[in-house]
Design an enzyme around this catalytic site. Sequence first.
Site, PDB file in Angstrom:
ATOM      1  N   ASN A   8      36.372  38.486  38.480  1.00 13.46           N
ATOM      2  CA  ASN A   8      36.803  37.592  39.557  1.00 13.46           C
ATOM      3  C   ASN A   8      36.253  38.112  40.882  1.00 13.46           C
ATOM      4  OD1 ASN A   8      38.112  35.951  41.343  1.00 13.46           O
ATOM      5  ND2 ASN A   8      40.171  36.722  40.921  1.00 13.46           N
ATOM      6  N   TRP A   9      35.232  37.442  41.375  1.00 17.05           N
ATOM      7  CA  TRP A   9      34.594  37.899  42.623  1.00 17.05           C
ATOM      8  C   TRP A   9      35.383  37.462  43.860  1.00 17.05           C
ATOM      9  CZ3 TRP A   9      28.639  36.663  41.573  1.00 17.05           C
ATOM     10  CH2 TRP A   9      28.206  37.483  40.525  1.00 17.05           C
ATOM     11  N   LYS A  10      36.442  36.696  43.645  1.00 13.68           N
ATOM     12  CA  LYS A  10      37.300  36.209  44.747  1.00 13.68           C
ATOM     13  C   LYS A  10      36.421  35.598  45.851  1.00 13.68           C
ATOM     14  CE  LYS A  10      40.836  39.422  43.324  1.00 13.68           C
ATOM     15  NZ  LYS A  10      42.013  40.215  43.634  1.00 13.68           N
ATOM     16  N   HIS A  93      46.431  32.073  40.409  1.00 11.20           N
ATOM     17  CA  HIS A  93      46.245  33.478  40.785  1.00 11.20           C
ATOM     18  C   HIS A  93      47.273  33.820  41.866  1.00 11.20           C
ATOM     19  CE1 HIS A  93      44.526  37.152  42.401  1.00 11.20           C
ATOM     20  NE2 HIS A  93      43.851  37.250  41.277  1.00 11.20           N
ATOM     21  N   GLU A 165      48.972  39.735  35.584  1.00  9.46           N
ATOM     22  CA  GLU A 165      48.575  40.604  36.700  1.00  9.46           C
ATOM     23  C   GLU A 165      49.815  40.952  37.530  1.00  9.46           C
ATOM     24  OE1 GLU A 165      44.237  40.143  38.025  1.00  9.46           O
ATOM     25  OE2 GLU A 165      45.231  38.372  38.779  1.00  9.46           O
ATOM     26  N   GLY A 171      44.507  45.234  43.528  1.00  8.17           N
ATOM     27  CA  GLY A 171      43.843  45.822  44.691  1.00  8.17           C
ATOM     28  C   GLY A 171      44.486  47.093  45.218  1.00  8.17           C
ATOM     29  N   SER A 207      43.799  46.406  39.293  1.00  8.09           N
ATOM     30  CA  SER A 207      43.193  47.731  39.449  1.00  8.09           C
ATOM     31  C   SER A 207      42.529  48.256  38.176  1.00  8.09           C
ATOM     32  CB  SER A 207      44.225  48.733  39.979  1.00  8.09           C
ATOM     33  OG  SER A 207      44.607  48.382  41.293  1.00  8.09           O
ATOM     34  N   GLY A 228      38.869  42.524  39.350  1.00  9.77           N
ATOM     35  CA  GLY A 228      38.530  42.114  40.712  1.00  9.77           C
ATOM     36  C   GLY A 228      37.498  43.050  41.315  1.00  9.77           C
ATOM     37  N   GLY A 229      37.951  43.948  42.173  1.00 10.46           N
ATOM     38  CA  GLY A 229      37.057  44.821  42.937  1.00 10.46           C
ATOM     39  C   GLY A 229      35.981  45.520  42.118  1.00 10.46           C
TER      40      GLY A 229
HETATM   41  P1  13P Z   1      41.602  44.178  41.410  1.00  9.70           P
HETATM   42  O1  13P Z   1      40.894  44.437  40.111  1.00  9.70           O
HETATM   43  O2  13P Z   1      40.712  44.334  42.605  1.00  9.70           O
HETATM   44  O3  13P Z   1      42.892  44.929  41.489  1.00  9.70           O
HETATM   45  O4  13P Z   1      41.984  42.609  41.408  1.00  9.70           O
HETATM   46  C1  13P Z   1      42.658  42.110  40.330  1.00  9.70           C
HETATM   47  C2  13P Z   1      42.642  40.635  40.397  1.00  9.70           C
HETATM   48  O5  13P Z   1      43.365  40.041  41.185  1.00  9.70           O
HETATM   49  C3  13P Z   1      41.727  39.918  39.514  1.00  9.70           C
HETATM   50  O6  13P Z   1      42.014  38.567  39.516  1.00  9.70           O
END
Ligand code: 13P
Length: 243
Positions: A8-10, A93, A165, A171, A207, A228-229
């Site tokens: 997920n590149w947000k 989300h 999640e 994050g 995370s 995510g990150g």
């Molecule tokens: P992180 O992996 O950056 O914690 O983000 C998780 C997320 O929200 C994926 O949708």
Amino acid sequence: MKKLILANWKMQLSFKESEKLARNYQAKIKNSVFEVGVLPDFSALEIVGRNLPTKLFKLGAQDLAPYLKGAYTGEVSALSLKQLGVKYVLIGHSERRQEFREKSSLLRLKVQAALEAGLVPVLCIGENASQKKAGKTASVLRRQLEEVLFGLRIEKDNALVVAYEPLWAIGSGQALKAAAAEAIQVMIKGVLANLVGRFPRVIYGGSVSSKNAADFLEWPNIDGLLVGGASLEAAEFKKIISA
Ligand code: 13P
């Protein structure tokens, strides 16, 4: 079913940066035993899709409109996503639930729109820190599932994915312990079996990094990861999907 790992590149990357990261993925990542999906923002779906080998990577979107067509300024229809080659779409989300006040009634319409267009909804659920502290994790997750999915017809196990999640893990660098995630995923699967009579994949997010991905993936009821990150750098994401 293979385990599913979604990137997920947000809204972390511009159009050009998304294109560049897709090219880096393509250059660095040659195979995976997992099913892998990449979820750029709407503007970059086509260019990212064009730059990734479709054999290895599925395309996903981060959201969609609750309706398929009509006077809904600013929205993006599941029909267009389907035509762009999208397979998976995130729904609910926690960032959308919190920042954009999305409620279960809206999320239910989004799940229905996705199913109608032949997309696979990835319904995101999770408890916040105070709910966890109060011992309410199970009841919060159950309610989030019931409010959105009650009475919906899910044709087969792989027509739906649920992403668990925990909000406090997103994050924060503080992932849930894999054994604890496994226990919660088992609970979620029990709820889903009663609710929709199916066994969709339930994936973990929050995370996830190359340091902990393998710990999660070795558990039988953790059917994949939502990253995510750690998906924003090709070498790091490669390590995750090689776990
Ligand atoms: P992180 O992996 O950056 O914690 O983000 C998780 C997320 O929200 C994926 O949708």
